[in-house]
Design a protein around this motif. Sequence first.
Motif, PDB file in Angstrom:
ATOM      1  N   GLN A 128      -2.467   1.550  -9.574  1.00 46.41           N
ATOM      2  CA  GLN A 128      -2.430   1.847  -8.140  1.00 46.41           C
ATOM      3  C   GLN A 128      -2.010   3.280  -7.857  1.00 46.41           C
ATOM      4  N   LYS A 147       0.809  -1.216   0.000  1.00 44.09           N
ATOM      5  CA  LYS A 147       0.000   0.000   0.000  1.00 44.09           C
ATOM      6  C   LYS A 147       0.849   1.275   0.000  1.00 44.09           C
ATOM      7  N   ARG A 186       2.497   4.012  -1.543  1.00 41.83           N
ATOM      8  CA  ARG A 186       2.460   4.599  -2.883  1.00 41.83           C
ATOM      9  C   ARG A 186       3.835   5.083  -3.337  1.00 41.83           C
TER      10      ARG A 186
END
Length: 628
Positions: A494, A468, A470
């Motif tokens: 994503q 998760k 980024r």
Amino acid sequence: MVAQSLASLLQQATIDDHEEVLQSCNAVLSKSQSDLDAQHIKVVALLKLDRFEDCVRVVEAGGDALKKRAGLEYAYALYKIGKLEEATAAVARAAASRGTSHLKAQVSYRAEQFHRAAEIYETLSQDRSDEQNDLNINAWATDAQLQWKGQPEFVRHDRLSREELESFETAYNAACLNIAKGALGQAEVLLSRAKNVCRTSEDLTPEDRAAELLPIAVQQLYVLNRLGKTEEAESVLQEISVEDIPELSTKKIARNNIFLARQTTINPYILYKALHETPDAINNDRLFDFQSHDLAGNSHAADLFVQKYDGMIRSTAKGLAQSPCPSVEATPNLLSVYNAAAHAQGQTGPKALKQILPLLERRPKDLGLLLTVVQLYVSVGNTTSAITAVERSLHSLEESISEADQDARFNPGLLSVLVSLYQLEGRKVQIRSTLAQAASYWRTKPEPPSDLATARDLFRSLHQKDPKDRIAVAGYVASQATLDYSQVESQIDQLPAVSELIAGVDISALESAGISPSASSAAAAAAAFAGARKRTAAGKEDRAAKRVRKSRLPKDYDPNKKPDPERWLPLRDRSSYRPKGKKGKQRAAERTQGGVVTEKTEEAASQQQKSSGGGGASSKKNKKKGKR
């Protein structure tokens, strides 16, 4: 008879009487030279007696049958005498066994194929647990070498377990790994730990304990010197007896560390003698490349101290002649630096540049020499000349059709130097152009620079730990996209869209605050920028008149009177000039361009040309002699 002798030979084959075994083998072989069993046992006896060169000769004289029978012993003997290429080939032909795998790892380690050695040790550690301690020691040593070799991505170990801390060999190798990483404080702690464990070990005889403590102390001295802990280093110096070190490689390193620790008080000629006192190690005891590289640098520095400039020029030139040019490796480039230093003969700044610049003109592709010139220019504040030197060398590389020259032309390290120089002078256009050309070049190569691959691996590791994150995803996509876009195509979804990132940005506010517009809006605003950069005539008139000091004004200056616009011209060139007398008017007419040409004018011009003298002889004839 042969069988009975062989049986007697095997009965005598104990660990204490290898000489007797060898004599019995020779007795059997004197009667039957082709006895394969006797030949094999003789090879083993020679290995036990550390007569490795004799062992190699016996195997090679025995032919293919003995090489196949004693393949492992033959490979080990080759390894011990330093014939690593032959040892690699021999161990590859030997029958597969755990011993063969161990020897493959040792040969790979000594041949500086550390990645292969690490893989073999990892495979061996998965099969058996009774060798785990020895395998851990060798694996940590291999990781230290990988770090020194500049391959940290293959290093497998990070922290010592409790059991590994109880082994002084493992603690020592872990300290070496930390030295290679630059973590000298941690290395100091581990070396102290290794020394204490070694001193209290009950498995070592006093002689073995003293032999093991010597290399630990030598490494500890190096670390303390680097940390600037002179008192502790002096204490460790008392523990080191160089003459008691059996290995020439360790002895040479010890002498370097000892004399460099005392460099502030030692005579340079004594230092030179000390650094050359120990002969170079040979066979399996020779230095690794990174060690040899550093000690060669110390030797060259000592040559400079004692002003052996001519000798250094010859030796470094010989080494450079044997190296490819251009090269991005450290060793040939440092040879270039020492070669340049020898030509400069202790001078710096402009005086050194005067001696070194002719060398760069003859060797424009020598990157070590180029960086030396750049450093000298920067040290005197001449960034522009440094940029010019780099651009000339890059142009020479660009004109070459060699692929190696092109790789050097776009080497990331070299271009980072150029970009840094551009930054010092604010050349943003050149920076963008340089980086764009490099990106375009490496995008077409099957193997990009290792820096990009390393960044890819690091970001991928971070992404795997936290999918998760980024930032990790963005870094992985950015570094991998130029290598293989298909690998990161799924991760792009994503990342946030560009419109999402700039949704809260007030472009008008940024522009009014002085932020330059983007390239797309620059074309539309070209007229506005042109007006901002270039002053109009009206703008000049609107500006306040420049104040002139009274001391610079003429005595009859009248501020209400308009000054003559031709006041800067010579008097005879002004439009108001009127010559006096007949001759003056005639000369003025002759000088007038575009006037009416009369016969009288042509005659006057002809007479003037004759009087001025068209030939050298007449001018000399009419010239009056001056006073002597």
